[in-house]
Design a protein around this motif. Structure first.
Motif, PDB file in Angstrom:
ATOM      1  N   THR A  13       0.834  -1.204   0.000  1.00 29.82           N
ATOM      2  CA  THR A  13       0.000   0.000   0.000  1.00 29.82           C
ATOM      3  C   THR A  13       0.869   1.255   0.000  1.00 29.82           C
ATOM      4  O   THR A  13       0.616   2.197  -0.765  1.00 29.82           O
ATOM      5  CB  THR A  13      -0.942   0.008   1.211  1.00 29.82           C
ATOM      6  OG1 THR A  13      -1.751  -1.168   1.182  1.00 29.82           O
ATOM      7  CG2 THR A  13      -1.830   1.237   1.220  1.00 29.82           C
ATOM      8  N   GLY A  16       2.502   1.619  -3.368  1.00 29.93           N
ATOM      9  CA  GLY A  16       1.488   1.989  -4.355  1.00 29.93           C
ATOM     10  C   GLY A  16       1.094   3.445  -4.262  1.00 29.93           C
ATOM     11  O   GLY A  16       0.987   4.144  -5.279  1.00 29.93           O
ATOM     12  N   VAL A  17       0.887   3.941  -3.052  1.00 25.53           N
ATOM     13  CA  VAL A  17       0.516   5.349  -2.869  1.00 25.53           C
ATOM     14  C   VAL A  17       1.675   6.254  -3.297  1.00 25.53           C
ATOM     15  O   VAL A  17       1.463   7.285  -3.950  1.00 25.53           O
ATOM     16  CB  VAL A  17       0.100   5.619  -1.411  1.00 25.53           C
ATOM     17  CG1 VAL A  17      -0.008   7.108  -1.129  1.00 25.53           C
ATOM     18  CG2 VAL A  17      -1.221   4.926  -1.105  1.00 25.53           C
ATOM     19  N   GLY A  31       1.787   1.929  -9.539  1.00 29.92           N
ATOM     20  CA  GLY A  31       1.158   2.185  -8.243  1.00 29.92           C
ATOM     21  C   GLY A  31      -0.224   1.571  -8.146  1.00 29.92           C
ATOM     22  O   GLY A  31      -0.593   0.998  -7.119  1.00 29.92           O
ATOM     23  N   LEU A  32      -1.011   1.698  -9.216  1.00 27.68           N
ATOM     24  CA  LEU A  32      -2.334   1.070  -9.218  1.00 27.68           C
ATOM     25  C   LEU A  32      -2.229  -0.444  -9.114  1.00 27.68           C
ATOM     26  O   LEU A  32      -3.026  -1.092  -8.425  1.00 27.68           O
ATOM     27  CB  LEU A  32      -3.094   1.451 -10.488  1.00 27.68           C
ATOM     28  CG  LEU A  32      -3.695   2.838 -10.536  1.00 27.68           C
ATOM     29  CD1 LEU A  32      -4.274   3.119 -11.913  1.00 27.68           C
ATOM     30  CD2 LEU A  32      -4.765   2.977  -9.479  1.00 27.68           C
ATOM     31  N   LEU A  35      -1.355  -1.346  -5.546  1.00 24.65           N
ATOM     32  CA  LEU A  35      -2.539  -1.195  -4.688  1.00 24.65           C
ATOM     33  C   LEU A  35      -3.537  -2.333  -4.899  1.00 24.65           C
ATOM     34  O   LEU A  35      -4.177  -2.789  -3.947  1.00 24.65           O
ATOM     35  CB  LEU A  35      -3.219   0.144  -4.948  1.00 24.65           C
ATOM     36  CG  LEU A  35      -2.656   1.326  -4.197  1.00 24.65           C
ATOM     37  CD1 LEU A  35      -3.407   2.590  -4.541  1.00 24.65           C
ATOM     38  CD2 LEU A  35      -2.705   1.106  -2.703  1.00 24.65           C
ATOM     39  N   SER A  36      -3.667  -2.803  -6.131  1.00 24.57           N
ATOM     40  CA  SER A  36      -4.576  -3.928  -6.364  1.00 24.57           C
ATOM     41  C   SER A  36      -4.034  -5.200  -5.718  1.00 24.57           C
ATOM     42  O   SER A  36      -4.806  -6.003  -5.182  1.00 24.57           O
ATOM     43  CB  SER A  36      -4.830  -4.122  -7.854  1.00 24.57           C
ATOM     44  OG  SER A  36      -3.674  -4.612  -8.501  1.00 24.57           O
ATOM     45  N   ALA A  38      -2.211  -5.262  -2.965  1.00 27.39           N
ATOM     46  CA  ALA A  38      -2.462  -5.082  -1.534  1.00 27.39           C
ATOM     47  C   ALA A  38      -3.925  -5.353  -1.198  1.00 27.39           C
ATOM     48  O   ALA A  38      -4.236  -5.998  -0.188  1.00 27.39           O
ATOM     49  CB  ALA A  38      -2.068  -3.671  -1.110  1.00 27.39           C
ATOM     50  N   THR A  39      -4.818  -4.900  -2.063  1.00 28.02           N
ATOM     51  CA  THR A  39      -6.248  -5.149  -1.836  1.00 28.02           C
ATOM     52  C   THR A  39      -6.561  -6.630  -1.926  1.00 28.02           C
ATOM     53  O   THR A  39      -7.337  -7.160  -1.117  1.00 28.02           O
ATOM     54  CB  THR A  39      -7.082  -4.365  -2.869  1.00 28.02           C
ATOM     55  OG1 THR A  39      -6.738  -2.994  -2.791  1.00 28.02           O
ATOM     56  CG2 THR A  39      -8.561  -4.540  -2.622  1.00 28.02           C
ATOM     57  N   SER A  84      -8.557  -6.329 -12.069  1.00 32.30           N
ATOM     58  CA  SER A  84      -7.343  -5.503 -12.047  1.00 32.30           C
ATOM     59  C   SER A  84      -6.531  -5.670 -13.328  1.00 32.30           C
ATOM     60  O   SER A  84      -5.894  -4.719 -13.783  1.00 32.30           O
ATOM     61  CB  SER A  84      -6.483  -5.825 -10.822  1.00 32.30           C
ATOM     62  OG  SER A  84      -5.958  -7.133 -10.917  1.00 32.30           O
TER      63      SER A  84
END
Length: 155
Positions: A13, A16-17, A31-32, A35-36, A38-39, A84
């Motif tokens: 996360t 990604g941020v 980054g996206l 984040l995917s 991490a999700t 994703s």
């Protein structure tokens, strides 16, 4: 095991941020993607982290939650992987098109915005001059005072 999973989710996360806040389209896509990931790990870990237990009922094994893992988070993660992948593909296509149009992979698009504003200013100036010329021609044909002289006198 929970500490390792929580650490992995936190690091993905944070990375990604960080990449989302960069001003390049490739960094934004990475980054996206992080984040995917991490999700997906967060959804997967919501189904109790147990090793060696099947998600599907078997013969001869009791049907309580102590002997099985929850299959719903696994199904959700599989669905999220497909979504994703599609999102990443669309983002790449948009980034390639933006780079082709703007001749840069900066996300802010400041040079393209500047060019657009200058083109709009030129268009407005040309329209103002054309309107003024039409008003002047109409005034000459009717014998009225010229709008250009009125504008000069008024400031």
């Amino acid at each position: 095991m929970e500490l390792a999973m929580a650490s992995a989710i936190g690091l993905l996360t944070a990375a990604g941020v960080y990449l989302l806040l960069r001003a390049r389209s490739f960094d934004l896509i990475l980054g996206l993607t992080l984040l995917s990931y991490a999700t997906n790990l967060l959804i997967f870990s919501s189904g109790r982290l147990v090793a060696g237990k099947p998600p599907v009922l078997r013969d001869g094994v009791a049907t309580d939650l102590a002997h099985y893992t929850d299959p719903l988070p696994q199904a959700l993660v599989l669905t999220a992987i497909v979504i994703s992948f599609a999102m990443t593909a669309v983002s790449i296509v948009i980034a390639i098109r933006s780079r082709a149009d703007n001749h840069s992979d900066h996300v802010d698009g400041s040079s393209a915005e500047r060019e657009f504003q200058l083109a709009e200013q030129r268009r407005h100036e040309e329209a103002r001059v054309a309107t003024l010329a039409a008003d002047t021609a109409r005034a000459r044909s009717t014998g009225e005072a010229s709008p250009a002289r009125d504008m000069e006198a008024g400031g």
